[in-house]
Design a protein around this motif. Structure first.
Motif, short mmCIF file in Angstrom:
data_model
loop_
_atom_site.label_atom_id
_atom_site.label_comp_id
_atom_site.label_asym_id
_atom_site.label_seq_id
_atom_site.Cartn_x
_atom_site.Cartn_y
_atom_site.Cartn_z
N SER A 11 12.14 48.10 2.93
CA SER A 11 11.50 49.41 2.96
C SER A 11 11.30 49.90 4.39
O SER A 11 10.50 50.79 4.64
CB SER A 11 10.14 49.34 2.25
N TYR A 12 11.99 49.30 5.33
CA TYR A 12 11.86 49.67 6.74
C TYR A 12 13.22 49.59 7.42
O TYR A 12 14.16 49.00 6.91
CB TYR A 12 10.86 48.74 7.44
N LEU A 64 18.99 48.92 12.01
CA LEU A 64 19.32 47.91 11.00
C LEU A 64 18.34 47.98 9.86
O LEU A 64 17.12 48.04 10.06
CB LEU A 64 19.27 46.50 11.62
N ARG A 65 18.88 47.95 8.65
CA ARG A 65 18.03 47.92 7.46
C ARG A 65 18.46 46.76 6.58
O ARG A 65 19.51 46.81 5.94
CB ARG A 65 18.14 49.23 6.67
#
Length: 270
Positions: free
Chosen positions: A245-246, A239-240
């Motif tokens: 930024s991760y 999941l983003r």
């Protein structure tokens, strides 16, 4: 350019019949056994559409008049050298001599070096080039064995097309793994696994993977793998969040009946 002397012929026969010829014959026997195992596996595959496949390894015909057809050549290579007639040995010598001479002429015409000539000779002696694979299919009582041509393939549904690709590949991988040690993992990996395949046929694909006892790593945008035919599976969802930024990893476990996050399992244990 001169005719082979009697001594040269003896050396040539020794190479073809007792070293190169023996090695090629053993490899052809191994390949034929591999194909038999593949076909046994593919005939056992049980899918909801009753689609089954069969693989043939067809010998190719001679390209030139001074060459042997593959069927005759392989028959002579498989035979006991001591039982071969002199005329059969002469046929084999003439066959390989003609092919290697053409490789030399081609190398000279293109002004290639000795390494290129050696590569050409190696290709001419590559038994895999002497055969062509033909894939056949049948579908219950509706369709008896037919060759799977491009035209036939494009008549299939999306799920059937997937099976026409995956079943032979899985069978090939499994039959090669049979040569491994008893404790070897049977690993396969799939990128965009079963894309475009409907749910029912995806279940059939997982069933086949489990029946072949593969260890597998797959990624996909859609499938979870939590089917009744899968006894146990670890699943990792990536999941983003928007503009983050991760990437977060959410782990799940499927026990054959229920899918739950591994965090839930850890909480229960605690």
């Amino acid at each position: 350019k001169n005719l082979l002397s009697e001594q040269d012929k003896k050396i040539y026969k020794e190479i073809i019949m007792n070293s190169i010829g023996k090695t090629i014959s053993e490899k052809i026997y191994a390949a034929e056994d591999w194909i038999r195992k593949m076909n046994a596996l593919m005939q056992q595959s049980d899918t909801s559409s009753a689609l089954r496949f069969h693989l043939d390894w067809k010998p190719v015909r001679a390209e030139q008049e001074d060459e042997l057809d593959t069927t005759e050549l392989v028959g002579l290579l498989h035979a006991d050298p001591a039982a071969l007639r002199e005329e059969d040995m002469e046929k084999m010598v003439h066959h390989f001599q003609a092919r290697i001479e053409r490789a030399r002429e081609e190398a000279e015409a293109q002004e290639r070096d000795i390494e290129s000539f050696q590569a050409a000779v190696q290709e001419l002696l590559d038994y895999r080039q002497w055969f062509q694979f033909r894939l056949y299919y049948d579908q219950g009582e509706q369709i008896k064995r037919r060759e799977l041509t491009d035209k036939g393939f494009f008549r299939f549904s999306g799920g059937e097309k997937a099976m026409a690709m995956y079943i032979p590949l899985f069978s090939a991988a499994y039959s090669r793994y049979l040569e491994a040690g008893p404790d070897a993992p049977y690993i396969i990996t799939l990128d965009e696994a079963f894309a475009g395949v409907d749910e029912r046929n995806i279940r059939d694909m997982f069933k086949l993977v489990e029946q072949l006892h593969f260890n597998y790593i797959m990624n996909s945008q859609a499938i979870w793998g939590d089917y009744d035919v899968v006894p146990s599976l670890n699943i990792y969802e990536l999941l983003r969040p928007a503009n983050a930024s991760y990437v977060t990893v959410v782990p799940y476990h499927w026990d054959g009946r229920v899918r739950q996050t591994m965090l839930e399992e850890g909480a229960e244990d605690a």
